[in-house]
Design an enzyme around this catalytic site. Sequence first.
Site, mmCIF file in Angstrom:
data_model
loop_
_atom_site.group_PDB
_atom_site.id
_atom_site.type_symbol
_atom_site.label_atom_id
_atom_site.label_comp_id
_atom_site.label_asym_id
_atom_site.label_seq_id
_atom_site.Cartn_x
_atom_site.Cartn_y
_atom_site.Cartn_z
ATOM 1 N N SER A 194 92.398 80.168 -54.187
ATOM 2 C CA SER A 194 93.332 81.241 -54.508
ATOM 3 C C SER A 194 93.291 81.479 -56.005
ATOM 4 O O SER A 194 92.837 80.606 -56.769
ATOM 5 C CB SER A 194 94.753 80.830 -54.088
ATOM 6 O OG SER A 194 95.722 81.735 -54.581
ATOM 7 N N TYR B 224 101.981 75.190 -53.400
ATOM 8 C CA TYR B 224 100.791 75.973 -53.050
ATOM 9 C C TYR B 224 99.752 75.894 -54.159
ATOM 10 O O TYR B 224 98.565 75.683 -53.904
ATOM 11 C CB TYR B 224 101.192 77.420 -52.780
ATOM 12 C CG TYR B 224 100.053 78.298 -52.321
ATOM 13 C CD1 TYR B 224 99.609 78.238 -51.006
ATOM 14 C CD2 TYR B 224 99.427 79.184 -53.190
ATOM 15 C CE1 TYR B 224 98.557 79.041 -50.575
ATOM 16 C CE2 TYR B 224 98.385 79.989 -52.775
ATOM 17 C CZ TYR B 224 97.955 79.914 -51.465
ATOM 18 O OH TYR B 224 96.909 80.713 -51.039
ATOM 19 N N LYS C 185 95.867 74.362 -53.896
ATOM 20 C CA LYS C 185 94.662 75.151 -54.156
ATOM 21 C C LYS C 185 93.888 74.643 -55.366
ATOM 22 O O LYS C 185 92.657 74.743 -55.400
ATOM 23 C CB LYS C 185 95.024 76.632 -54.291
ATOM 24 C CG LYS C 185 95.537 77.250 -52.983
ATOM 25 C CD LYS C 185 94.549 77.077 -51.846
ATOM 26 C CE LYS C 185 94.992 77.765 -50.563
ATOM 27 N NZ LYS C 185 94.011 77.610 -49.462
#
Length: 227
Positions: free
Chosen positions: A136, A149, A153
């Site tokens: 991401s 998150y 990533k």
Amino acid sequence: MKKTILITGTSRGLGRAMTAEFVRLGHTVIGCGRDKSAIARLKKQYGPPHRFDVVDVTDDAAVKHWAKAVLAEYAPPDLLLNNAALINPLAPLWEVPQQAFDAVIDVNIKGVANVIRHFVPAMVAKKHGVICNFSSGWGRSTDAQVAPYCASKWAIEGLTQALAQELPRGMAAIPLSPGIINTDMLKACFGTDAAAYPTAEEWAEDAVPWLLKLGPRDNGRSLTIGD
């Protein structure tokens, strides 16, 4: 040349859109997801040679069973797309509940490792195939309220680049950012502003042909769709 494509997280979003586009272009898709009704619809819409199974990638034993069944029927994947992912409910890190934090880590990191553990040995034996672990923009930069998150990533970036150093010549492992797409995940972060970005289906029209061109020369490169 027609390829065998393995995609995790085919129930919705990017996984579902990629599935449709790969099938449209004549490739064979093997997919999984946790949503039983969504997987049933995929099975009905796309019959053999495509295959879709209900699999929770966080369950190593379930992934092992799935891989054994798939590899008994198909050649090792030409392209493995570790797409399945979760995002945490938006909140400062100290307010993210343990269960929500664990779910992000379990799917986004451990799930990727489980799929690699049980599919990549067959690819290594043939010294062939490309592994794309979906990263991401938040795997290369950070933002408030998405710390779990981001952590997951960033981990994918490191995990994949280390994997790239372990693969035999002729293969590739790529940490891949898909870009910004109007999915349920983006809506959870951007709200109505998500509508300014391409839909998953629009994105897949350009992304899938691009993915099909990836090869050994891309091993270890942190890429974004369209680079």
